[in-house]
Write a protein that holds these residues in place. Structure first.
Motif, PDB file in Angstrom:
ATOM      1  N   VAL A 194       0.878  -1.225   0.015  1.00 16.28           N
ATOM      2  CA  VAL A 194       0.022  -0.030   0.071  1.00 16.28           C
ATOM      3  C   VAL A 194       0.952   1.248   0.031  1.00 16.28           C
ATOM      4  CG1 VAL A 194      -1.825  -1.217   1.053  1.00 16.28           C
ATOM      5  CG2 VAL A 194      -0.195  -0.165   2.406  1.00 16.28           C
ATOM      6  N   ASN A 195       2.137   1.098  -0.240  1.00 22.80           N
ATOM      7  CA  ASN A 195       3.190   2.213  -0.236  1.00 22.80           C
ATOM      8  C   ASN A 195       2.863   3.088  -1.669  1.00 22.80           C
ATOM      9  OD1 ASN A 195       5.214   3.952  -0.637  1.00 22.80           O
ATOM     10  ND2 ASN A 195       6.771   2.494  -0.152  1.00 22.80           N
ATOM     11  N   PRO A 196       2.276   4.134  -1.373  1.00 25.20           N
ATOM     12  CA  PRO A 196       1.926   5.130  -2.606  1.00 25.20           C
ATOM     13  C   PRO A 196       2.873   5.279  -3.642  1.00 25.20           C
ATOM     14  CG  PRO A 196       1.687   6.419  -0.353  1.00 25.20           C
ATOM     15  CD  PRO A 196       2.220   4.951  -0.250  1.00 25.20           C
ATOM     16  N   ALA A 197       4.185   5.348  -3.049  1.00 20.41           N
ATOM     17  CA  ALA A 197       5.392   5.376  -3.853  1.00 20.41           C
ATOM     18  C   ALA A 197       5.613   4.293  -5.093  1.00 20.41           C
ATOM     19  CB  ALA A 197       6.502   5.640  -3.277  1.00 20.41           C
ATOM     20  N   HIS A 198       4.685   3.074  -4.706  1.00 17.62           N
ATOM     21  CA  HIS A 198       5.036   1.899  -5.440  1.00 17.62           C
ATOM     22  C   HIS A 198       3.830   1.916  -6.359  1.00 17.62           C
ATOM     23  CE1 HIS A 198       7.755  -0.275  -2.136  1.00 17.62           C
ATOM     24  NE2 HIS A 198       8.357   1.019  -2.650  1.00 17.62           N
ATOM     25  N   LEU A 199       2.826   2.685  -6.344  1.00 20.48           N
ATOM     26  CA  LEU A 199       1.740   2.397  -6.941  1.00 20.48           C
ATOM     27  C   LEU A 199       1.446   3.655  -8.159  1.00 20.48           C
ATOM     28  CD1 LEU A 199      -0.784   2.427  -3.827  1.00 20.48           C
ATOM     29  CD2 LEU A 199       0.161   0.481  -5.202  1.00 20.48           C
ATOM     30  N   GLU A 200       0.860   2.877  -9.063  1.00 23.81           N
ATOM     31  CA  GLU A 200       0.756   4.138 -10.301  1.00 23.81           C
ATOM     32  C   GLU A 200      -0.569   3.596 -11.040  1.00 23.81           C
ATOM     33  OE1 GLU A 200       3.144   5.304 -14.283  1.00 23.81           O
ATOM     34  OE2 GLU A 200       3.821   3.422 -13.498  1.00 23.81           O
ATOM     35  N   PRO A 201      -1.215   4.808 -11.485  1.00 20.75           N
ATOM     36  CA  PRO A 201      -2.487   4.282 -12.129  1.00 20.75           C
ATOM     37  C   PRO A 201      -2.192   3.980 -13.739  1.00 20.75           C
ATOM     38  CG  PRO A 201      -2.389   6.893 -11.548  1.00 20.75           C
ATOM     39  CD  PRO A 201      -1.213   6.050 -11.031  1.00 20.75           C
ATOM     40  N   VAL A 202      -2.665   3.283 -14.329  1.00 26.68           N
ATOM     41  CA  VAL A 202      -2.409   2.597 -15.576  1.00 26.68           C
ATOM     42  C   VAL A 202      -3.809   2.135 -16.167  1.00 26.68           C
ATOM     43  CG1 VAL A 202       0.042   2.225 -15.413  1.00 26.68           C
ATOM     44  CG2 VAL A 202      -1.564   0.580 -15.040  1.00 26.68           C
ATOM     45  N   THR A 203      -3.839   1.952 -17.598  1.00 23.02           N
ATOM     46  CA  THR A 203      -4.975   1.343 -18.081  1.00 23.02           C
ATOM     47  C   THR A 203      -4.774  -0.174 -17.826  1.00 23.02           C
ATOM     48  OG1 THR A 203      -3.847   0.678 -20.161  1.00 23.02           O
ATOM     49  CG2 THR A 203      -5.054   2.830 -20.141  1.00 23.02           C
ATOM     50  N   LEU A 204      -6.034  -1.011 -17.849  1.00 25.91           N
ATOM     51  CA  LEU A 204      -5.709  -2.347 -17.506  1.00 25.91           C
ATOM     52  C   LEU A 204      -5.198  -3.054 -18.350  1.00 25.91           C
ATOM     53  CD1 LEU A 204      -7.230  -4.596 -15.818  1.00 25.91           C
ATOM     54  CD2 LEU A 204      -9.194  -4.672 -17.386  1.00 25.91           C
ATOM     55  N   VAL A 205      -5.315  -2.785 -19.725  1.00 31.52           N
ATOM     56  CA  VAL A 205      -4.155  -3.414 -20.789  1.00 31.52           C
ATOM     57  C   VAL A 205      -2.913  -3.323 -20.337  1.00 31.52           C
ATOM     58  CG1 VAL A 205      -3.686  -3.383 -23.141  1.00 31.52           C
ATOM     59  CG2 VAL A 205      -5.939  -3.231 -22.512  1.00 31.52           C
ATOM     60  N   GLU A 206      -2.548  -2.271 -20.112  1.00 33.33           N
ATOM     61  CA  GLU A 206      -1.067  -1.792 -19.569  1.00 33.33           C
ATOM     62  C   GLU A 206      -0.659  -2.574 -18.283  1.00 33.33           C
ATOM     63  OE1 GLU A 206       2.248   1.681 -18.704  1.00 33.33           O
ATOM     64  OE2 GLU A 206      -0.029   2.198 -19.345  1.00 33.33           O
ATOM     65  N   ASN A 207      -1.760  -2.711 -17.292  1.00 33.12           N
ATOM     66  CA  ASN A 207      -1.460  -3.475 -16.151  1.00 33.12           C
ATOM     67  C   ASN A 207      -1.133  -4.740 -16.448  1.00 33.12           C
ATOM     68  OD1 ASN A 207      -1.174  -3.982 -13.522  1.00 33.12           O
ATOM     69  ND2 ASN A 207      -3.139  -3.441 -12.886  1.00 33.12           N
ATOM     70  N   ILE A 208      -1.985  -5.443 -17.151  1.00 32.57           N
ATOM     71  CA  ILE A 208      -1.985  -6.904 -17.659  1.00 32.57           C
ATOM     72  C   ILE A 208      -0.423  -7.034 -18.506  1.00 32.57           C
ATOM     73  CG2 ILE A 208      -2.729  -8.856 -19.172  1.00 32.57           C
ATOM     74  CD1 ILE A 208      -5.502  -7.319 -18.463  1.00 32.57           C
ATOM     75  N   GLN A 209      -0.224  -6.111 -19.232  1.00 33.36           N
ATOM     76  CA  GLN A 209       1.075  -6.332 -20.047  1.00 33.36           C
ATOM     77  C   GLN A 209       2.259  -6.301 -19.124  1.00 33.36           C
ATOM     78  OE1 GLN A 209       0.686  -3.367 -22.833  1.00 33.36           O
ATOM     79  NE2 GLN A 209      -0.319  -4.911 -24.371  1.00 33.36           N
TER      80      GLN A 209
END
Length: 94
Positions: free
Chosen positions: A32-47
């Motif tokens: 849950v560290n915000p420095a380790h989180l990034e908003p991306v599209t679902l397709v990019e997340n899967i890739q």
């Protein structure tokens, strides 16, 4: 209800834009560290979760892979072999 990593990002960074999901850059889904989180599209997340392979499981080069609507790559040679196997199997049933 909201997942902890989404709450952490929205509380400490910014609202998550519509249509985006949160990618764990550290590859730890419990993080849950915000420095380790990034908003991306679902397709990019899967890739990102399944990096592009260079060869299929039978060793064929995926440079000319068939890309499905969901972004998944399929080996063109294996796809052709499966097509002919099915076609020949259906001829034997007649």
């Amino acid at each position: 209800m909201m997942y902890a990593h989404r709450w952490s990002y929205e509380h400490f960074v910014a609202p998550i834009p519509d249509g985006l999901t949160i990618d764990h850059l550290c590859k730890n889904p419990g993080c849950v560290n915000p420095a380790h989180l990034e908003p991306v599209t679902l397709v990019e997340n899967i890739q990102r979760a399944h990096p592009l392979r260079t060869h299929c499981h039978r060793g064929h080069d995926l440079a000319d892979a068939y890309v499905r609507k969901n972004g998944q790559r399929m080996c063109q040679k294996c796809r052709t072999v499966r097509y002919w196997e099915k076609k020949n199997a259906s001829k034997g049933k007649q």
